[in-house]
Write a protein that holds these residues in place. Sequence first.
Motif, PDB file in Angstrom:
ATOM      1  N   VAL A 169      -1.528  -1.337  -4.187  1.00  0.00           N
ATOM      2  CA  VAL A 169      -2.610  -0.493  -4.055  1.00  0.00           C
ATOM      3  C   VAL A 169      -1.955   1.169  -3.935  1.00  0.00           C
ATOM      4  CG1 VAL A 169      -4.624   0.164  -2.719  1.00  0.00           C
ATOM      5  CG2 VAL A 169      -4.024  -2.122  -3.152  1.00  0.00           C
ATOM      6  N   ALA A 201      -7.922  -1.165   3.490  1.00  0.00           N
ATOM      7  CA  ALA A 201      -7.486  -1.747   2.385  1.00  0.00           C
ATOM      8  C   ALA A 201      -6.508  -3.009   2.840  1.00  0.00           C
ATOM      9  CB  ALA A 201      -6.441  -0.667   1.507  1.00  0.00           C
ATOM     10  N   GLY A 205      -5.631  -0.405  -7.800  1.00  0.00           N
ATOM     11  CA  GLY A 205      -5.053  -1.552  -7.510  1.00  0.00           C
ATOM     12  C   GLY A 205      -4.440  -2.066  -8.830  1.00  0.00           C
ATOM     13  N   ILE A 242      -8.542   5.363  -5.332  1.00  0.00           N
ATOM     14  CA  ILE A 242      -7.740   4.116  -5.182  1.00  0.00           C
ATOM     15  C   ILE A 242      -7.490   3.187  -6.428  1.00  0.00           C
ATOM     16  CG2 ILE A 242      -7.816   2.119  -3.643  1.00  0.00           C
ATOM     17  CD1 ILE A 242      -9.667   3.512  -1.521  1.00  0.00           C
ATOM     18  N   ILE A 289       0.896  -1.357   0.046  1.00  0.00           N
ATOM     19  CA  ILE A 289       0.031  -0.094  -0.045  1.00  0.00           C
ATOM     20  C   ILE A 289       1.028   1.473  -0.058  1.00  0.00           C
ATOM     21  CG2 ILE A 289      -1.659   1.233   1.279  1.00  0.00           C
ATOM     22  CD1 ILE A 289      -2.581  -1.607   2.311  1.00  0.00           C
ATOM     23  N   TRP A 302     -13.121  -1.381  -4.366  1.00  0.00           N
ATOM     24  CA  TRP A 302     -12.456  -0.008  -3.520  1.00  0.00           C
ATOM     25  C   TRP A 302     -13.608   1.056  -2.875  1.00  0.00           C
ATOM     26  CZ3 TRP A 302      -8.454  -1.817  -1.153  1.00  0.00           C
ATOM     27  CH2 TRP A 302      -7.567  -2.645  -1.783  1.00  0.00           C
TER      28      TRP A 302
END
Length: 145
Positions: free
Chosen positions: A66, A121, A81, A79, A31, A94
């Motif tokens: 992410v 997340a 991914g 967001i 992340i 998301w």
Amino acid sequence: MSQATDFLNKEEQEEVVKAIKEAELNTSGEIRLHIENQCPEDDAFDRALEVFQELDMHNTELQNGVLMYLAIDDHQFVIVGDKGINDVVENNFWESTKDHVISNFKEGKFKEGLVQGILEAGEQLKKHFPYQSDDENELSDDISY
């Protein structure tokens, strides 16, 4: 105009980085948070994809990075991914996380929104990419600007 680096004070930045480290304890996913003043693109999603590439987030082994992208002045939050995530989750995966972050933002709770979104997340990623004992932290946990 203030700088993006001033959006969160030092203590808040540390709390966000701590949340990233904590979230990644649950998952092999990676992340990152990127904050900038303005989105130089017409579409914040396109800009988020650019930043994703610039941060080499597409180079994780399981393609499970992410990116949380925030353009402060433009009030844009996205967001994104990577392919490994998008291949196994539904299209609106998301949206609830994004909604929680934005509802905090609307109340002026920026750090709280980011921390909650990051931890959420991590929980979401855990379902598809659980932490493995041989996991390596493939990407920096620091906030990028």
